[in-house]
Motif scaffolding. Sequence first.
Motif, PDB file in Angstrom:
ATOM      1  N   GLN A  47       0.815  -1.216   0.000  1.00 45.72           N
ATOM      2  CA  GLN A  47       0.000   0.000   0.000  1.00 45.72           C
ATOM      3  C   GLN A  47       0.848   1.266   0.000  1.00 45.72           C
ATOM      4  O   GLN A  47       0.321   2.370  -0.132  1.00 45.72           O
ATOM      5  N   PHE A  48       2.152   1.119   0.149  1.00 45.15           N
ATOM      6  CA  PHE A  48       3.049   2.266   0.258  1.00 45.15           C
ATOM      7  C   PHE A  48       4.091   2.232  -0.855  1.00 45.15           C
ATOM      8  O   PHE A  48       4.467   1.161  -1.332  1.00 45.15           O
ATOM      9  N   SER A  49       4.559   3.412  -1.232  1.00 45.42           N
ATOM     10  CA  SER A  49       5.624   3.469  -2.233  1.00 45.42           C
ATOM     11  C   SER A  49       6.993   3.250  -1.595  1.00 45.42           C
ATOM     12  O   SER A  49       7.950   2.923  -2.293  1.00 45.42           O
ATOM     13  N   ALA A  50       7.080   3.410  -0.285  1.00 45.38           N
ATOM     14  CA  ALA A  50       8.355   3.219   0.414  1.00 45.38           C
ATOM     15  C   ALA A  50       8.813   1.764   0.298  1.00 45.38           C
ATOM     16  O   ALA A  50       7.995   0.847   0.259  1.00 45.38           O
ATOM     17  N   ASP A  86       9.171   8.180   0.050  1.00 43.29           N
ATOM     18  CA  ASP A  86       8.332   9.339   0.366  1.00 43.29           C
ATOM     19  C   ASP A  86       7.402   9.118   1.550  1.00 43.29           C
ATOM     20  O   ASP A  86       7.239  10.001   2.380  1.00 43.29           O
ATOM     21  N   ASP A  87       6.792   7.951   1.636  1.00 38.49           N
ATOM     22  CA  ASP A  87       5.825   7.707   2.702  1.00 38.49           C
ATOM     23  C   ASP A  87       6.365   6.715   3.741  1.00 38.49           C
ATOM     24  O   ASP A  87       5.614   5.956   4.348  1.00 38.49           O
ATOM     25  N   ALA A  88       7.673   6.761   3.954  1.00 36.90           N
ATOM     26  CA  ALA A  88       8.335   5.823   4.869  1.00 36.90           C
ATOM     27  C   ALA A  88       7.776   5.916   6.285  1.00 36.90           C
ATOM     28  O   ALA A  88       7.523   4.888   6.923  1.00 36.90           O
ATOM     29  N   GLU A  89       7.558   7.119   6.769  1.00 36.72           N
ATOM     30  CA  GLU A  89       7.056   7.281   8.142  1.00 36.72           C
ATOM     31  C   GLU A  89       5.654   6.697   8.286  1.00 36.72           C
ATOM     32  O   GLU A  89       5.353   5.990   9.258  1.00 36.72           O
ATOM     33  N   ALA A  90       4.807   6.936   7.305  1.00 33.49           N
ATOM     34  CA  ALA A  90       3.451   6.380   7.342  1.00 33.49           C
ATOM     35  C   ALA A  90       3.498   4.856   7.272  1.00 33.49           C
ATOM     36  O   ALA A  90       2.723   4.175   7.945  1.00 33.49           O
ATOM     37  N   ALA A  91       4.411   4.324   6.474  1.00 32.74           N
ATOM     38  CA  ALA A  91       4.553   2.871   6.372  1.00 32.74           C
ATOM     39  C   ALA A  91       4.992   2.282   7.700  1.00 32.74           C
ATOM     40  O   ALA A  91       4.462   1.258   8.143  1.00 32.74           O
ATOM     41  N   ASP A 116       4.497   3.543  10.665  1.00 35.53           N
ATOM     42  CA  ASP A 116       3.366   3.652  11.588  1.00 35.53           C
ATOM     43  C   ASP A 116       2.345   2.536  11.342  1.00 35.53           C
ATOM     44  O   ASP A 116       1.816   1.945  12.288  1.00 35.53           O
TER      45      ASP A 116
END
Length: 77
Positions: A17-20, A57-62, A64
């Motif tokens: 679900q993430f690009s990270a 880009d969305d590493a922090e959201a991933a 979490d």
Amino acid sequence: MGLHARPATKLVELAQQFSAELSIMDGDKVASAASVLGLMVLASAQGSTLTLIAEGDDAEAALDAVQALVEANFDEE
């Protein structure tokens, strides 16, 4: 029970679900969180200390989201 097939599959589905780029480390072994087989090769037992690496880009959201999945015991009882 450790990181067996069901939780590994849930982790892969979440990672997609993430690009990270997500990787899991267990000692000196590293596997992509995008590969069920790779995660199974880690053979991480319950109580193992794992390190999660996220880059992108969305590493922090991933991170979490993975933390929430782990804290929910991979939705297993």
